[in-house]
Design a protein around this motif. Sequence first.
Motif, PDB file in Angstrom:
ATOM      1  N   LYS A   1      30.366  57.738  27.631  1.00 45.95           N
ATOM      2  CA  LYS A   1      31.255  56.762  28.257  1.00 45.95           C
ATOM      3  C   LYS A   1      30.923  55.356  27.783  1.00 45.95           C
ATOM      4  CE  LYS A   1      32.491  58.893  32.708  1.00 45.95           C
ATOM      5  NZ  LYS A   1      32.430  58.697  34.179  1.00 45.95           N
ATOM      6  N   ALA A   2      31.954  54.574  27.544  1.00 50.37           N
ATOM      7  CA  ALA A   2      31.735  53.157  27.253  1.00 50.37           C
ATOM      8  C   ALA A   2      31.330  52.449  28.539  1.00 50.37           C
ATOM      9  CB  ALA A   2      33.014  52.532  26.693  1.00 50.37           C
ATOM     10  N   PRO A   3      30.419  51.492  28.461  1.00 44.93           N
ATOM     11  CA  PRO A   3      29.960  50.827  29.683  1.00 44.93           C
ATOM     12  C   PRO A   3      30.986  49.853  30.232  1.00 44.93           C
ATOM     13  CG  PRO A   3      28.983  49.773  27.781  1.00 44.93           C
ATOM     14  CD  PRO A   3      29.739  50.973  27.264  1.00 44.93           C
ATOM     15  N   ILE A   4      30.896  49.620  31.512  1.00 46.17           N
ATOM     16  CA  ILE A   4      31.600  48.503  32.136  1.00 46.17           C
ATOM     17  C   ILE A   4      30.604  47.359  32.226  1.00 46.17           C
ATOM     18  CG2 ILE A   4      32.640  47.653  34.272  1.00 46.17           C
ATOM     19  CD1 ILE A   4      33.730  50.520  34.664  1.00 46.17           C
ATOM     20  N   VAL A   5      30.997  46.190  31.777  1.00 47.64           N
ATOM     21  CA  VAL A   5      30.103  45.032  31.758  1.00 47.64           C
ATOM     22  C   VAL A   5      30.478  44.089  32.894  1.00 47.64           C
ATOM     23  CG1 VAL A   5      29.297  43.040  30.437  1.00 47.64           C
ATOM     24  CG2 VAL A   5      29.714  45.217  29.276  1.00 47.64           C
ATOM     25  N   LEU A   6      29.476  43.712  33.682  1.00 49.76           N
ATOM     26  CA  LEU A   6      29.634  42.722  34.742  1.00 49.76           C
ATOM     27  C   LEU A   6      28.917  41.448  34.312  1.00 49.76           C
ATOM     28  CD1 LEU A   6      28.803  44.941  37.877  1.00 49.76           C
ATOM     29  CD2 LEU A   6      31.048  44.527  36.828  1.00 49.76           C
ATOM     30  N   VAL A   7      29.609  40.337  34.351  1.00 52.22           N
ATOM     31  CA  VAL A   7      29.033  39.051  33.957  1.00 52.22           C
ATOM     32  C   VAL A   7      28.985  38.160  35.190  1.00 52.22           C
ATOM     33  CG1 VAL A   7      29.243  37.040  32.461  1.00 52.22           C
ATOM     34  CG2 VAL A   7      29.944  39.287  31.615  1.00 52.22           C
ATOM     35  N   GLY A   8      27.793  37.690  35.562  1.00 49.79           N
ATOM     36  CA  GLY A   8      27.645  36.874  36.764  1.00 49.79           C
ATOM     37  C   GLY A   8      27.197  35.459  36.454  1.00 49.79           C
ATOM     38  N   LYS A   9      27.919  34.489  36.947  1.00 48.29           N
ATOM     39  CA  LYS A   9      27.538  33.079  36.776  1.00 48.29           C
ATOM     40  C   LYS A   9      26.243  32.806  37.539  1.00 48.29           C
ATOM     41  CE  LYS A   9      29.060  28.418  38.107  1.00 48.29           C
ATOM     42  NZ  LYS A   9      30.100  27.649  38.822  1.00 48.29           N
ATOM     43  N   GLY A  10      25.226  32.290  36.827  1.00 48.05           N
ATOM     44  CA  GLY A  10      23.918  32.087  37.437  1.00 48.05           C
ATOM     45  C   GLY A  10      23.463  30.645  37.444  1.00 48.05           C
ATOM     46  N   ILE A  11      24.308  29.732  37.900  1.00 43.15           N
ATOM     47  CA  ILE A  11      23.897  28.329  38.030  1.00 43.15           C
ATOM     48  C   ILE A  11      23.099  28.200  39.326  1.00 43.15           C
ATOM     49  CG2 ILE A  11      24.650  25.927  38.192  1.00 43.15           C
ATOM     50  CD1 ILE A  11      25.199  27.130  35.486  1.00 43.15           C
TER      51      ILE A  11
ATOM     52  N   ALA B   1      35.541  47.824  29.929  1.00 43.52           N
ATOM     53  CA  ALA B   1      36.120  46.652  30.597  1.00 43.52           C
ATOM     54  C   ALA B   1      35.006  45.668  30.874  1.00 43.52           C
ATOM     55  CB  ALA B   1      36.832  47.038  31.888  1.00 43.52           C
ATOM     56  N   VAL B   2      35.371  44.403  30.986  1.00 46.25           N
ATOM     57  CA  VAL B   2      34.427  43.349  31.356  1.00 46.25           C
ATOM     58  C   VAL B   2      34.989  42.620  32.569  1.00 46.25           C
ATOM     59  CG1 VAL B   2      33.305  41.201  30.644  1.00 46.25           C
ATOM     60  CG2 VAL B   2      33.612  43.061  28.989  1.00 46.25           C
ATOM     61  N   ILE B   3      34.156  42.438  33.569  1.00 50.96           N
ATOM     62  CA  ILE B   3      34.558  41.704  34.773  1.00 50.96           C
ATOM     63  C   ILE B   3      33.551  40.593  34.989  1.00 50.96           C
ATOM     64  CG2 ILE B   3      34.996  41.845  37.258  1.00 50.96           C
ATOM     65  CD1 ILE B   3      35.321  44.943  36.733  1.00 50.96           C
ATOM     66  N   ASP B   4      34.005  39.350  34.971  1.00 49.51           N
ATOM     67  CA  ASP B   4      33.086  38.256  35.291  1.00 49.51           C
ATOM     68  C   ASP B   4      33.295  37.817  36.733  1.00 49.51           C
ATOM     69  OD1 ASP B   4      34.492  35.503  35.534  1.00 49.51           O
ATOM     70  OD2 ASP B   4      35.402  36.315  33.723  1.00 49.51           O
ATOM     71  N   VAL B   5      32.202  37.400  37.333  1.00 48.89           N
ATOM     72  CA  VAL B   5      32.183  37.041  38.757  1.00 48.89           C
ATOM     73  C   VAL B   5      31.552  35.662  38.881  1.00 48.89           C
ATOM     74  CG1 VAL B   5      31.534  37.818  41.064  1.00 48.89           C
ATOM     75  CG2 VAL B   5      31.754  39.488  39.211  1.00 48.89           C
ATOM     76  N   ALA B   6      32.269  34.715  39.470  1.00 51.67           N
ATOM     77  CA  ALA B   6      31.780  33.340  39.457  1.00 51.67           C
ATOM     78  C   ALA B   6      32.331  32.520  40.611  1.00 51.67           C
ATOM     79  CB  ALA B   6      32.158  32.665  38.134  1.00 51.67           C
ATOM     80  N   THR B   7      31.461  31.680  41.170  1.00 48.24           N
ATOM     81  CA  THR B   7      31.917  30.619  42.083  1.00 48.24           C
ATOM     82  C   THR B   7      32.432  29.500  41.186  1.00 48.24           C
ATOM     83  OG1 THR B   7      29.641  29.795  42.072  1.00 48.24           O
ATOM     84  CG2 THR B   7      30.280  31.187  43.926  1.00 48.24           C
ATOM     85  N   LEU B   8      33.644  29.681  40.672  1.00 44.65           N
ATOM     86  CA  LEU B   8      34.064  28.853  39.543  1.00 44.65           C
ATOM     87  C   LEU B   8      34.778  27.571  39.937  1.00 44.65           C
ATOM     88  CD1 LEU B   8      33.600  29.196  36.517  1.00 44.65           C
ATOM     89  CD2 LEU B   8      35.964  29.923  36.309  1.00 44.65           C
ATOM     90  N   THR B   9      35.698  27.627  40.914  1.00 43.09           N
ATOM     91  CA  THR B   9      36.525  26.433  41.150  1.00 43.09           C
ATOM     92  C   THR B   9      36.778  26.189  42.636  1.00 43.09           C
ATOM     93  OG1 THR B   9      38.632  27.642  41.050  1.00 43.09           O
ATOM     94  CG2 THR B   9      37.754  26.799  38.973  1.00 43.09           C
ATOM     95  N   GLY B  10      36.686  24.921  43.023  1.00 43.92           N
ATOM     96  CA  GLY B  10      37.126  24.541  44.360  1.00 43.92           C
ATOM     97  C   GLY B  10      38.614  24.742  44.528  1.00 43.92           C
ATOM     98  N   ALA B  11      39.347  24.709  43.409  1.00 46.66           N
ATOM     99  CA  ALA B  11      40.793  24.916  43.472  1.00 46.66           C
ATOM    100  C   ALA B  11      41.144  26.291  44.005  1.00 46.66           C
ATOM    101  CB  ALA B  11      41.403  24.726  42.080  1.00 46.66           C
ATOM    102  N   CYS B  12      40.276  27.285  43.776  1.00 46.34           N
ATOM    103  CA  CYS B  12      40.544  28.628  44.289  1.00 46.34           C
ATOM    104  C   CYS B  12      40.410  28.649  45.807  1.00 46.34           C
ATOM    105  CB  CYS B  12      39.596  29.642  43.651  1.00 46.34           C
ATOM    106  SG  CYS B  12      40.124  31.365  43.877  1.00 46.34           S
ATOM    107  N   VAL B  13      39.496  27.834  46.339  1.00 53.56           N
ATOM    108  CA  VAL B  13      39.353  27.724  47.795  1.00 53.56           C
ATOM    109  C   VAL B  13      40.607  27.104  48.388  1.00 53.56           C
ATOM    110  CG1 VAL B  13      37.905  26.887  49.672  1.00 53.56           C
ATOM    111  CG2 VAL B  13      36.868  27.433  47.461  1.00 53.56           C
TER     112      VAL B  13
END
Length: 500
Positions: A265-275, A376-388
């Motif tokens: 199986k090809a892996p699923i990659v999770l990318v997490g913002k680590g600031i 598939a690649v899924i990134d997860v991030a507290t990216l923008t105040g605009a999303c709030v």
Amino acid sequence: MEFSTQTSASLHQIKTAALAVGVFADGVLGNAADIIDNASGGAIRDVLKAEFTAKPNTHLVLRNLPGVAAARVILVGLGKQESYNAKVHAGAEQAFANYCAQARLSEGVSTLASIDCPDTTLRSRAQACAIAAGQAVYRYDATLGKKDSKDQPKLKKITVHVPRAQAAQAQQGLAAGRAIANGMQLARKLGDLPGNVCTPTYLGNTAKELAREFKSLSARVLNTKQIEALKMGSFLSVAKGSSQPPAFIELKYQPAGTRGAKSAKAPIVLVGKGITFDAGGISLKPAANMDEMKYDMCGAASVLGTMRAVAELELDQPVVALIPACENLPSGLANKPGDVVTSMSGQTIEILNTDAEGRLVLCDALTYAERFRPAAVIDVATLTGACVVALGHVNTGLFSKDDELAESLLKAGRTANDPAWRMPLDDAYQEQLRSSFADIANIGGPPAGSVTAACFLSRFTEKYRWAHLDIAGTAWRSGKDKGASGRPVPLLVQFLQDQA
């Protein structure tokens, strides 16, 4: 936390500190509540007539009912029967677990999972019960000088009462729920730790500790020189403003039977913002509430929590976690507005605002993900105040051009009671990122800020299926109950379970 099932038909004879039974509005009783009511001579119906309206997320404690062995019967409100759904059920389990923890009980029995609920299974309801218990007992005390033992829950065991024929389903759900709860607790603790403790190095050590705990995990943490060798110029441009060294974390999960060999199986990659702390860099944030920027690594925390859950569940799906971790601080070395940096992909980026740093670290990690030839690649991030602003604190923002991948994530969120909402990603928004001095600008102005941030990331994801989760509004709570939420660990684990 220990979880078990109870299949005895004689509910009124079960000896426990607390027995949860569900009641609907307008006096409608669940089956378990009806049994207890008959055994106690109508005590429950009398209370419903007198004082309990059975609204969702409410409960009422009845002690020493005649004919009932349980020390306490907890009436848990389920609302109107025609409106009963997975969210209400999860809230009911949480209400019961919270009561048991706050009352400092050591154990309790819940009958709530045995109540049929639309669009759920007994397995998913048992899973919700275990997650609720894990959430209820979480307490942050890592940096407290004086730990108050009276504030520590004693809850050690939750038993789910189900029909004998369904016990196996319930046990599977409890096992999954326990793993997810453990992952959420890890994510919450990492988020709640202060920035002077939870540094990029600390995150790297956490990944290594997980690899020592689970043989299915292997960890590699790249230092500054190794990151430089990969030509991650965008990531390193953010890191250079801090004396804390950056870390690029790679944590791999390999299913049993495929370790040491290439998985089919090809892996699923999770990318997490680590600031691990975000002061905004030269584009300094306002002082008010800046302490909450220790939560800017909740993407990384949720990815690490998800990997812990995946390893405990032993899923038959390879997963790779990638975490670019650093601080974003102002200094004489920090990025300046107007600077141009070169990403690992070779694309140049004009930095118009140094506080839009999350996308600068993520883009290099997304390029690095190509080497795994991911499913598939899924990134997860507290990216923008605009999303709030757009979605508040209920739904995570979901961005993807892949309809099938987006629907799989939305479905997983609904199943796990960890909802997301799909946002637009039209090519027309890309025009806002045009730069006169580089291939792309790192911001697109105030309009559609969360969309243009996702558009920026999309420029680095053309070689695989990709989705972006903006968790700025769902990763933590502000105010008097300030703290990390553990989201979107349930969504991610459910998605990975569905793929496996």
